[in-house]
Design a protein around this motif. Sequence first.
Motif, PDB file in Angstrom:
ATOM      1  N   SER A 208       0.913  -1.289   0.083  1.00  0.00           N
ATOM      2  CA  SER A 208       0.046  -0.093   0.005  1.00  0.00           C
ATOM      3  C   SER A 208       1.030   1.374   0.046  1.00  0.00           C
ATOM      4  O   SER A 208       1.892   1.197   0.724  1.00  0.00           O
ATOM      5  CB  SER A 208      -1.068  -0.202   1.263  1.00  0.00           C
ATOM      6  N   ASP A 209       0.464   2.273  -0.631  1.00  0.00           N
ATOM      7  CA  ASP A 209       1.053   3.427  -0.837  1.00  0.00           C
ATOM      8  C   ASP A 209       0.338   4.433   0.323  1.00  0.00           C
ATOM      9  O   ASP A 209       0.724   5.565   0.223  1.00  0.00           O
ATOM     10  CB  ASP A 209       1.124   4.167  -2.073  1.00  0.00           C
ATOM     11  N   GLY A 210      -0.341   4.058   1.306  1.00  0.00           N
ATOM     12  CA  GLY A 210      -1.144   4.758   2.066  1.00  0.00           C
ATOM     13  C   GLY A 210      -2.271   5.173   1.762  1.00  0.00           C
ATOM     14  O   GLY A 210      -3.240   5.696   2.462  1.00  0.00           O
ATOM     15  N   ARG A 211      -2.722   4.973   0.408  1.00  0.00           N
ATOM     16  CA  ARG A 211      -4.190   5.391  -0.250  1.00  0.00           C
ATOM     17  C   ARG A 211      -4.976   4.071  -0.468  1.00  0.00           C
ATOM     18  O   ARG A 211      -6.266   4.145  -0.410  1.00  0.00           O
ATOM     19  CB  ARG A 211      -3.793   6.452  -1.219  1.00  0.00           C
ATOM     20  N   ARG A 212      -3.995   3.155  -1.399  1.00  0.00           N
ATOM     21  CA  ARG A 212      -4.841   2.201  -1.841  1.00  0.00           C
ATOM     22  C   ARG A 212      -3.848   1.138  -1.798  1.00  0.00           C
ATOM     23  O   ARG A 212      -2.440   1.137  -1.763  1.00  0.00           O
ATOM     24  CB  ARG A 212      -5.458   2.262  -3.109  1.00  0.00           C
TER      25      ARG A 212
ATOM     26  N   THR B  93      -7.662   1.112   9.132  1.00  0.00           N
ATOM     27  CA  THR B  93      -8.900   1.590   8.741  1.00  0.00           C
ATOM     28  C   THR B  93      -9.419   2.703   9.962  1.00  0.00           C
ATOM     29  O   THR B  93      -9.536   2.229  11.120  1.00  0.00           O
ATOM     30  CB  THR B  93     -10.014   0.741   8.457  1.00  0.00           C
TER      31      THR B  93
ATOM     32  N   GLY C 291     -11.650   6.188   6.683  1.00  0.00           N
ATOM     33  CA  GLY C 291     -10.461   6.156   5.638  1.00  0.00           C
ATOM     34  C   GLY C 291      -9.373   5.303   6.091  1.00  0.00           C
ATOM     35  O   GLY C 291      -9.356   4.923   7.113  1.00  0.00           O
TER      36      GLY C 291
ATOM     37  N   THR D  49      -6.280   9.243   4.571  1.00  0.00           N
ATOM     38  CA  THR D  49      -6.899   9.414   3.214  1.00  0.00           C
ATOM     39  C   THR D  49      -8.075   8.750   3.447  1.00  0.00           C
ATOM     40  O   THR D  49      -8.379   7.566   3.513  1.00  0.00           O
ATOM     41  CB  THR D  49      -6.141   8.681   2.272  1.00  0.00           C
ATOM     42  N   GLY D  50      -9.162   9.712   3.239  1.00  0.00           N
ATOM     43  CA  GLY D  50     -10.571   9.339   3.456  1.00  0.00           C
ATOM     44  C   GLY D  50     -11.675  10.159   3.249  1.00  0.00           C
ATOM     45  O   GLY D  50     -11.385  11.155   2.309  1.00  0.00           O
ATOM     46  N   ARG D  51     -12.813  10.296   3.904  1.00  0.00           N
ATOM     47  CA  ARG D  51     -13.860  11.188   3.633  1.00  0.00           C
ATOM     48  C   ARG D  51     -14.565  11.779   4.890  1.00  0.00           C
ATOM     49  O   ARG D  51     -14.630  10.770   5.767  1.00  0.00           O
ATOM     50  CB  ARG D  51     -14.712  10.492   2.600  1.00  0.00           C
TER      51      ARG D  51
ATOM     52  N   PRO E 210     -13.891  14.830   0.433  1.00  0.00           N
ATOM     53  CA  PRO E 210     -12.450  13.847   0.323  1.00  0.00           C
ATOM     54  C   PRO E 210     -11.585  14.525   1.228  1.00  0.00           C
ATOM     55  O   PRO E 210     -11.474  15.955   1.206  1.00  0.00           O
ATOM     56  CB  PRO E 210     -12.338  13.770  -0.934  1.00  0.00           C
TER      57      PRO E 210
ATOM     58  N   SER F 175      -7.386  14.341   2.792  1.00  0.00           N
ATOM     59  CA  SER F 175      -6.235  13.754   2.665  1.00  0.00           C
ATOM     60  C   SER F 175      -5.057  14.717   3.413  1.00  0.00           C
ATOM     61  O   SER F 175      -5.444  15.851   3.461  1.00  0.00           O
ATOM     62  CB  SER F 175      -5.808  13.740   1.302  1.00  0.00           C
TER      63      SER F 175
END
Length: 425
Positions: free
Chosen positions: A153-157, A308, A339, A347-349, A380, A382
């Motif tokens: 993971s790159d921290g986002r996905r 998460t 996120g 990184t989320g919402r 969003p 970040s």
Amino acid sequence: MRRLLVAALVAVSGWAGVPVAAADTGDLTYGCAMPDVGAVSLGVVVLEQLPVRAWPRVPTAPFLVSTEVSVPAEVAAALRADGVRAVRGHLELSVAFADEARGVGGDIPETAVPDEGGFAFTAHGVFPRHVFDVALGLTEFSAGEAIVTWSVSDGRRWSEPVEFGCAPAPGQDRVMGAVRVDNVIDERPPRPVITRTATDPGTVTVEWTASSTLLPIRDYAVYVGHDVVATVLQPRATITGLRPDTEYPVTVRSRDTIGQESDASVPVFVRTAPDRLVYRVTGAAVLGPWRADLPVAGALSATLDGGTLTATGALDASSATVWGGMRVAVEFGPAEITGALADGVLTGRLTTTLSAPTISWFGTPHPTPDCRAAAPVDIPLSGPLTGVSGAFTMPEFGGCGWLTGYVNTAFAGTGTLRVGLAVNP
């Protein structure tokens, strides 16, 4: 990820100050063919809680097989250079008594790649019940091929899992240990049976059946993995100092007054409770073409499940001055942030609803109880927790009476949000 990964698997065990059944281990080198990378070497040490003795045609109890994977600093540096912030996956090892092979799988937990140095993770599996035939004597336990599944993971996905096979290099002794099969009556204490577990974010409480044997039981050793974490007199123990939201294998051995100890209990996998935090929220939103400034504050109760983050709660009522003659009181509905959180970067919402129960026009307040945004606000986010931000589109408002047009002119359209999340002391 197209980097060469060289991992060393190591494990330790012991019961300080008292005799302990020797851990069965084997040190092997594996050759692997990782897709898009080529030949990769894995150094493997396998450690098991093999039963000391078995009887013909009597099923053994399942036992723990564990590995710890140590990723050296140079490999971690290569991962960081590829933008990798965390890893997870699965390791499946083929092990066998004589020619009867079984796959023993263990999850590779989500593990952060540190800013410097190497890192390690542990994979635990359970060898199932096994029935030996009538042949007496030692039956060897050996290791075979392995399958590794790896995601980064790159921290986002997370990347799609990459699966590759591994085989022991030729010429190695693949025997990990042996079990004696005979008809001798076993005078050692019986293995305990774990009957109950309870968890908090950093602790696990375990209870088990008291062992009954000809000789009195002196004490019990409680294991997390292959490490003794407590020696107790009663069939109950609380294990502290654990990580929140992490799965641990727990086993217990009993010991009688002349030092004979039982086989390990059947492993029980216990996950500690997620950590619960309360975040203070401070910041501001800038709304619409007139750039109305809306202070944002409040408190959110959060849980961290692996990587998460889920935070829910209430944001404080606020007000925005649109221009000199118009001031809008704003109330937020229930707010939720979800996120991925890795190394303090979110990184989320953020989702919430907005209403404007009062609008002041040149100093005169006008009640507008039905004035609200036509849809939830979805923002969003970040950035580091100290300053997450995001751009969004504010829905149009309705139900504001003759002031509806003014509110939409001021608020609707493009907006930005920047807030900080700080843990309450």
